[in-house]
Write a protein that holds these residues in place. Sequence first.
Motif, PDB file in Angstrom:
ATOM      1  N   TYR A 181      -6.446   7.514   2.212  1.00  0.00           N
ATOM      2  CA  TYR A 181      -5.538   6.202   2.099  1.00  0.00           C
ATOM      3  C   TYR A 181      -4.896   5.895   2.295  1.00  0.00           C
ATOM      4  N   ILE A 182      -4.097   6.751   3.337  1.00  0.00           N
ATOM      5  CA  ILE A 182      -2.978   6.288   4.074  1.00  0.00           C
ATOM      6  C   ILE A 182      -3.409   5.396   5.206  1.00  0.00           C
ATOM      7  N   GLU A 183      -5.068   5.283   6.139  1.00  0.00           N
ATOM      8  CA  GLU A 183      -5.091   5.149   6.237  1.00  0.00           C
ATOM      9  C   GLU A 183      -6.219   3.234   6.252  1.00  0.00           C
ATOM     10  N   GLU A 184      -6.419   2.881   4.395  1.00  0.00           N
ATOM     11  CA  GLU A 184      -6.593   2.382   4.312  1.00  0.00           C
ATOM     12  C   GLU A 184      -5.495   1.157   3.459  1.00  0.00           C
ATOM     13  N   MET A 216       2.083  18.057  10.389  1.00  0.00           N
ATOM     14  CA  MET A 216       3.378  17.630  10.551  1.00  0.00           C
ATOM     15  C   MET A 216       3.417  17.301   9.413  1.00  0.00           C
ATOM     16  N   SER A 217       4.225  16.773   8.483  1.00  0.00           N
ATOM     17  CA  SER A 217       4.785  16.401   7.082  1.00  0.00           C
ATOM     18  C   SER A 217       3.375  15.088   6.469  1.00  0.00           C
ATOM     19  N   PRO A 218       3.219  15.312   5.188  1.00  0.00           N
ATOM     20  CA  PRO A 218       2.684  13.765   5.139  1.00  0.00           C
ATOM     21  C   PRO A 218       3.590  11.829   5.818  1.00  0.00           C
ATOM     22  N   LYS A 219       5.012  12.310   5.786  1.00  0.00           N
ATOM     23  CA  LYS A 219       5.872  11.465   5.824  1.00  0.00           C
ATOM     24  C   LYS A 219       5.487  11.137   7.121  1.00  0.00           C
ATOM     25  N   GLU A 220       5.264  12.331   7.875  1.00  0.00           N
ATOM     26  CA  GLU A 220       5.794  12.393   9.294  1.00  0.00           C
ATOM     27  C   GLU A 220       4.321  11.680  10.193  1.00  0.00           C
ATOM     28  N   TYR A 221       2.779  11.808   9.351  1.00  0.00           N
ATOM     29  CA  TYR A 221       2.133  11.332   9.582  1.00  0.00           C
ATOM     30  C   TYR A 221       1.496   9.601   8.873  1.00  0.00           C
ATOM     31  N   LEU A 222       1.902   9.143   7.795  1.00  0.00           N
ATOM     32  CA  LEU A 222       1.905   7.814   7.575  1.00  0.00           C
ATOM     33  C   LEU A 222       2.861   7.222   8.790  1.00  0.00           C
ATOM     34  N   LEU A 223       3.934   7.686   8.611  1.00  0.00           N
ATOM     35  CA  LEU A 223       4.943   6.543  10.018  1.00  0.00           C
ATOM     36  C   LEU A 223       4.327   6.469  11.123  1.00  0.00           C
ATOM     37  N   GLU A 224       3.656   8.275  11.947  1.00  0.00           N
ATOM     38  CA  GLU A 224       3.084   8.345  12.997  1.00  0.00           C
ATOM     39  C   GLU A 224       2.035   7.014  12.914  1.00  0.00           C
ATOM     40  N   ARG A 264       8.076   6.175  20.117  1.00  0.00           N
ATOM     41  CA  ARG A 264       7.953   5.206  21.031  1.00  0.00           C
ATOM     42  C   ARG A 264       8.420   5.314  21.952  1.00  0.00           C
ATOM     43  N   ASN A 265       9.950   6.561  22.266  1.00  0.00           N
ATOM     44  CA  ASN A 265      11.405   6.446  23.099  1.00  0.00           C
ATOM     45  C   ASN A 265      10.864   4.875  23.854  1.00  0.00           C
ATOM     46  N   CYS A 266      11.544   3.649  23.087  1.00  0.00           N
ATOM     47  CA  CYS A 266      11.464   2.185  23.214  1.00  0.00           C
ATOM     48  C   CYS A 266      11.589   1.079  21.933  1.00  0.00           C
ATOM     49  N   THR A 267      12.157   0.291  21.826  1.00  0.00           N
ATOM     50  CA  THR A 267      12.450  -0.888  20.897  1.00  0.00           C
ATOM     51  C   THR A 267      10.538  -1.266  20.857  1.00  0.00           C
ATOM     52  N   PRO A 268      10.131  -1.670  19.767  1.00  0.00           N
ATOM     53  CA  PRO A 268       9.557  -3.056  20.116  1.00  0.00           C
ATOM     54  C   PRO A 268       8.940  -3.920  21.103  1.00  0.00           C
ATOM     55  N   SER A 269      10.541  -4.766  21.162  1.00  0.00           N
ATOM     56  CA  SER A 269       9.926  -5.792  21.942  1.00  0.00           C
ATOM     57  C   SER A 269      10.194  -5.326  23.545  1.00  0.00           C
ATOM     58  N   GLU A 270      10.569  -3.979  24.004  1.00  0.00           N
ATOM     59  CA  GLU A 270      10.434  -3.587  24.738  1.00  0.00           C
ATOM     60  C   GLU A 270       9.089  -2.641  24.912  1.00  0.00           C
ATOM     61  N   TYR A 271       8.660  -2.502  24.230  1.00  0.00           N
ATOM     62  CA  TYR A 271       7.011  -1.813  24.470  1.00  0.00           C
ATOM     63  C   TYR A 271       6.009  -3.303  24.651  1.00  0.00           C
ATOM     64  N   ARG A 272       6.610  -4.264  24.366  1.00  0.00           N
ATOM     65  CA  ARG A 272       5.328  -5.507  24.458  1.00  0.00           C
ATOM     66  C   ARG A 272       5.949  -5.503  25.804  1.00  0.00           C
ATOM     67  N   GLY A 273       6.918  -5.792  26.892  1.00  0.00           N
ATOM     68  CA  GLY A 273       7.067  -6.349  27.306  1.00  0.00           C
ATOM     69  C   GLY A 273       6.159  -5.319  28.376  1.00  0.00           C
ATOM     70  N   LEU A 274       6.300  -3.614  28.090  1.00  0.00           N
ATOM     71  CA  LEU A 274       5.901  -2.902  29.258  1.00  0.00           C
ATOM     72  C   LEU A 274       3.956  -3.511  29.213  1.00  0.00           C
ATOM     73  N   GLN A 275       3.726  -4.101  27.707  1.00  0.00           N
ATOM     74  CA  GLN A 275       2.041  -4.207  28.363  1.00  0.00           C
ATOM     75  C   GLN A 275       1.837  -5.633  28.769  1.00  0.00           C
ATOM     76  N   ILE A 276       2.851  -6.694  29.103  1.00  0.00           N
ATOM     77  CA  ILE A 276       2.326  -7.009  30.316  1.00  0.00           C
ATOM     78  C   ILE A 276       1.569  -7.465  31.521  1.00  0.00           C
TER      79      ILE A 276
END
Length: 276
Positions: A181-184, A216-224, A264-276
Amino acid sequence: MVNTYRYAYFATDKLLNSLSVYNAGYEKCHPGYQWGPGVRDHYLIHHIIRGKGCYTIENRTYHLGAGDTFLLFPNVESNYRADMDEPWEYAWVGFAGTDAYSIIANTGFSKENPVLHQTGISQELFQKIRAVYEVNGNTFEDAVSMTGRLYSLMGFLMKHSGRKEKKNNHQLDYVERARQYIEEQYSYPITVEDVAVHTGISRSYLFRLFSSTERMSPKEYLLEYRIRQACQLLKQTDLSVQSIAHSVGFEDNLYFSKVFKKYRNCTPSEYRGLQI
């Protein structure tokens, strides 16, 4: 020059919740034809009629030939490639729905065993997949006809799976139902309460099951899970961080950034920068 062909159907709408055909067809591939690496949002069965190729899932590669059948799982990275000298010819059907997981679990397929070797029933299996394709269409009547033939196909696979009946493990069934259900539905603003209601158990019981099986809790699974999907979008698209937040079920962009940094120990923008 290798003669090739392709007959394919792709649904424009998924009209049935229990089990719905997403696509079906049969094809003789070009030498070296490859799909992936990538992920699907549905189950996808391929049955090899002739030729050879290889299938890779979760860093495991299977070299396959006529009579073999392989399954792609929803949201699991995989790829497959036709042989250069003897490219495979296969039939396929893709599907999803609330009944899909429990049916697949009784066919012999699993993530640990995504390939079936059943040369003795190869021709009949091909005909049953082809039968799904032959009633294709986008009306409700067509959808029911395709699903009916898909149920027949899955019953045939279950009959020939050689799977021994096991005592039901209801706890694992509940966890898998919640995970599915979570994955869908992760892209919608669902809550743990929604997951519990769909699964048919109390929120506290769901918490205990996830704590013991997933650590892990259901909430943690959903967030992860949401953050994992966000990472894919950050790597593969040019969508803004706000658009990605909404795409993975976060209504508050600041909360999304906070959760992302936690996992992920970084912000979304920082993560995107690391993928370049």
